[in-house]
Design an enzyme around this catalytic site. Structure first.
Site, PDB file in Angstrom:
ATOM      1  N   ALA A 159      41.337  38.828  43.970  1.00 33.04           N
ATOM      2  CA  ALA A 159      41.864  38.425  42.780  1.00 33.04           C
ATOM      3  C   ALA A 159      43.033  39.352  42.211  1.00 33.04           C
ATOM      4  CB  ALA A 159      40.957  38.151  41.488  1.00 33.04           C
ATOM      5  N   TYR A 160      42.742  40.577  42.542  1.00 34.03           N
ATOM      6  CA  TYR A 160      43.644  41.695  42.109  1.00 34.03           C
ATOM      7  C   TYR A 160      45.043  41.592  42.810  1.00 34.03           C
ATOM      8  CZ  TYR A 160      45.730  46.478  41.899  1.00 34.03           C
ATOM      9  OH  TYR A 160      46.702  47.513  41.791  1.00 34.03           O
TER      10      TYR A 160
END
Length: 257
Positions: A159-160
């Protein structure tokens, strides 16, 4: 006189780690630095003091990112202490979920996802949007990306990495949009850097194996320091980079080769 004398810079997340190294380097180059921070007022004051002790000028700017109205709050705080901007460094960011852990796709919650994108992608977007009226022609926008968007994939950071992939698109598109004003827009992409954020797994005798592995990823055979990234940003903030825009600058020490 420094290469940035007479200019004003704002560095988000500018009080610690890579952000502090950027703030201090741009300060040594002569710029007046707005050191943005979210909660750690002590770190911000220490960074401002370090810049001033080295002969530079700086002021702290407080605004928590990731909440509604964060960009407005940041610029309100900035406007109280400066008029006009030459250099904007979008460095503030987070890589962990709401509970402070790294998670693969199967464990990422909607709250985690929204939190990461709010800080890493939405905040820079609206900081730039609302800052364009303050940013002078011929200015500089520098975004902090990551080597994870170009091949150094880590499932626990999915997600980062997605937030930074969006920031890469933002960088190249904004460069085309702002080119007529002489404003350059670039992204700097570090790998893992020896900062306080990584101290738990990277520093000390207990982590010698991690240190060895990380140093071995670079052909240069060492671990990146925050100053290594600050110096790259300083080039992009200077007149020497006037013909460089829309670029993703690999600052991983060659780890992606």
């Amino acid at each position: 006189m420094g290469t940035l004398s007479g200019r004003t810079a704002l560095v988000t997340g500018g009080s610690r780690g890579i952000g502090r190294a950027i703030s201090e380097r741009l300060g040594r180059d002569g710029a007046r630095i707005g050191v943005h921070y979210g909660r750690d007022e002590t770190a911000a004051k220490e960074t401002v003091s370090a810049i001033e002790a080295a002969g530079g000028r700086a002021f702290a700017v407080r605004a928590e990112l990731g909440a509604p109205g964060d960009a407005e709050a940041l610029w309100t705080a900035f406007d109280e202490q400066a008029e006009g901007l030459d250099i904007l460094v979008n460095n503030a960011g987070i890589n962990k979920a709401v509970d402070g852990t790294l998670k693969p796709i199967g464990e990422v919650t909607a709250e985690d996802f929204d939190h990461l994108f709010a800080v890493n992608t939405k905040a820079p977007f609206f900081i730039v949007q609302q800052g364009l009226s303050r940013l002078l022609d011929g200015g500089r926008i520098i975004n902090t990306s990551t080597g994870l968007t170009r091949g150094a994939a880590k499932p626990e950071l999915i997600a980062y990495a997605m937030t930074k992939g969006a920031l890469d698109v933002f960088t190249s598109t904004l460069a085309k949009d702002l080119g007529p004003r002489g404003i350059t827009v670039n992204a700097v992409a570090p790998g893992a850097v020896n900062t306080d954020m990584n101290a738990g797994w990277l520093r000390g005798e207990a982590n010698t194996e991690a240190q060895r592995r990380l140093a071995g990823m670079s052909p240069l055979g060492r671990i990146a320091q925050a100053e290594d990234i600050g110096d790259v940003v300083a080039f992009l903030a200077s007149d020497d980079s006037r013909w460089v825009t829309g670029q993703w600058i690999d600052a991983t020490g060659g780890a992606l080769l």
